[in-house]
Design a protein around this motif. Structure first.
Motif, mmCIF file in Angstrom:
data_model
loop_
_atom_site.group_PDB
_atom_site.id
_atom_site.type_symbol
_atom_site.label_atom_id
_atom_site.label_comp_id
_atom_site.label_asym_id
_atom_site.label_seq_id
_atom_site.Cartn_x
_atom_site.Cartn_y
_atom_site.Cartn_z
ATOM 1 N N ALA A 107 0.847 -1.205 0.000
ATOM 2 C CA ALA A 107 0.000 0.000 0.000
ATOM 3 C C ALA A 107 0.880 1.253 0.000
ATOM 4 O O ALA A 107 0.623 2.209 -0.751
ATOM 5 N N LYS A 108 1.927 1.233 0.805
ATOM 6 C CA LYS A 108 2.836 2.393 0.862
ATOM 7 C C LYS A 108 3.560 2.569 -0.473
ATOM 8 O O LYS A 108 3.728 3.683 -0.958
ATOM 9 N N ARG A 109 3.973 1.450 -1.042
ATOM 10 C CA ARG A 109 4.675 1.513 -2.329
ATOM 11 C C ARG A 109 3.736 2.062 -3.405
ATOM 12 O O ARG A 109 4.144 2.855 -4.262
ATOM 13 N N ALA A 110 2.476 1.657 -3.348
ATOM 14 C CA ALA A 110 1.496 2.146 -4.339
ATOM 15 C C ALA A 110 1.324 3.659 -4.216
ATOM 16 O O ALA A 110 1.302 4.378 -5.223
ATOM 17 N N SER A 126 -4.778 2.422 8.021
ATOM 18 C CA SER A 126 -3.913 3.356 8.748
ATOM 19 C C SER A 126 -2.740 3.804 7.892
ATOM 20 O O SER A 126 -2.352 4.969 7.890
ATOM 21 N N ALA A 127 -2.175 2.865 7.131
ATOM 22 C CA ALA A 127 -0.976 3.174 6.344
ATOM 23 C C ALA A 127 -1.284 4.040 5.128
ATOM 24 O O ALA A 127 -0.526 4.950 4.792
ATOM 25 N N ALA A 128 -2.400 3.773 4.465
ATOM 26 C CA ALA A 128 -2.673 4.454 3.186
ATOM 27 C C ALA A 128 -3.572 5.675 3.353
ATOM 28 O O ALA A 128 -3.649 6.506 2.462
ATOM 29 N N ASN A 129 -4.260 5.760 4.488
ATOM 30 C CA ASN A 129 -5.181 6.858 4.753
ATOM 31 C C ASN A 129 -6.122 7.124 3.567
ATOM 32 O O ASN A 129 -6.154 8.235 3.018
ATOM 33 N N PRO A 130 -6.888 6.111 3.176
ATOM 34 C CA PRO A 130 -7.740 6.253 1.987
ATOM 35 C C PRO A 130 -8.876 7.242 2.200
ATOM 36 O O PRO A 130 -9.377 7.388 3.314
#
Ligand code: GDP
Length: 297
Positions: free
Chosen positions: A173-176, A211-215
């Motif tokens: 997700a972070k890489r995306a 939490s990581a991507a904050n969509p």
């Protein structure tokens, strides 16, 4: 879809319309039938209660009883109450009103149509809104699912994040998001892993990705044919991960449609889109009015 509910309510209300006059006892009889029809259509019990109470409050009013065409008035009251329960607003589809790249996270059980819907949304945003879209599969346990998204991406001519073996969903997700920033994409669609059943691991993973991507949007994809299970699913995902909207798939099938009513009522979150077939263009905006019309037939 909704055939049972529609025929049922249609039948009851036709009877009322033919009789012309309506007493309070008539209203009660009709409401018992409405209640039974909704329960048979798989609408959750507390939703049915609330729905029927809303109709009763209006239907027992003086205007209805003295009206020349009480049946039609009751039809209208039931219709309006259906629209209220389904959510007043016309869906504008996916909400992109945020600083790009806007992350949209897709959640749901395996087989619900999540990956198909991800590609359908990508196609629509690309073609209609001219957005630059990047899709990424976070399903690390099923390489076939990752490959499926890549195949669909080629089909709808939307980029997918290159697959890197060994990465975990949060890392992907972070890489995306990073790739989207560097590549000037407007939207990132994150297709998270599904499971056959709801489990703690799935929920935790989805919560971590959130939490990581904050969509900006977390869309629950649910199969309209699964009825009450879809309602429990929506409740769990909403409590555990938090959702912003629902996409109901297989609305082209002939299942009972109570799920739509219940999911909206139980989560308070809007149904945004309907999947109406396997093709990449089989995606419709959700309209409460149209669905209420269909329910009443
Ligand atoms: P996932 O496991 O949740 O990602 O599910 P998939 O996207 O792989 O979909 C499972 C199957 O359902 C595929 O054969 C899809 O073509 C089909 N499917 C998805 N959405 C719809 C829909 O709205 N209507 C119909 N009839 N089939 C659908």
């Amino acid at each position: 879809m909704f055939e049972n509910l529609s025929e049922r309510l249609g039948g009851i209300l036709d009877k009322l319309t033919r009789r012309g006059a309506l007493t309070e006892a008539d209203v009660d009889t009709a409401l018992r039938e409405v209640r039974r029809a909704l329960l048979e259509a798989d609408v959750a019990l507390d939703v049915v209660r609330e729905f029927v109470e809303g109709v009763r409050k209006e239907a027992v009013g003086v205007a209805v009883i003295k009206s020349v065409t009480p049946g039609q008035l009751v039809v209208k009251i039931v219709h309006d109450q259906l629209v209220r329960t389904l959510g007043q607003e016309e869906s504008g589809g996916v909400d992109l009103n945020a600083v790009p790249p806007v992350a949209i996270m897709m959640v749901g059980l395996q087989g619900s149509g999540k990956t198909t819907t991800t590609a359908k949304i990508a196609k629509r945003l690309t073609e209609r809104l001219k957005k630059r879209v990047l899709m990424a599969s976070l399903d690390v346990r099923r390489p076939a699912a990752m490959e499926q998204l890549a195949v669909l991406g080629r089909d709808v001519e939307v980029d997918t994040l290159p697959i890197v073996a060994g990465q975990q969903p949060v890392q992907i997700a972070k890489r995306a998001m990073e790739a989207a920033r560097l590549g000037n994409y407007d939207v990132v669609l994150l297709d998270t892993a599904g499971r056959i059943t709801l489990d703690e691991e799935l929920m935790q993973e989805a919560a971590d990705v959130r939490s990581a991507a904050n969509p900006h949007e977390v869309l629950l994809v649910a199969d309209a044919l699964t009825g009450q299970d879809a309602v429990n699913l929506a409740r769990s995902f909403n409590e555990r991960v938090g959702i912003t909207g629902i996409v109901l798939t297989r609305v082209d099938g002939d299942g009972r449609g109570g799920a739509a009513l219940s999911m909206r009522a139980v989560t308070g979150k809007p149904i945004k889109l309907l999947g109406v077939g396997e093709r990449m263009d089989a995606l419709e905006d959700f309209s409460p009015g149209r669905l209420a019309d269909r329910i009443l037939g």
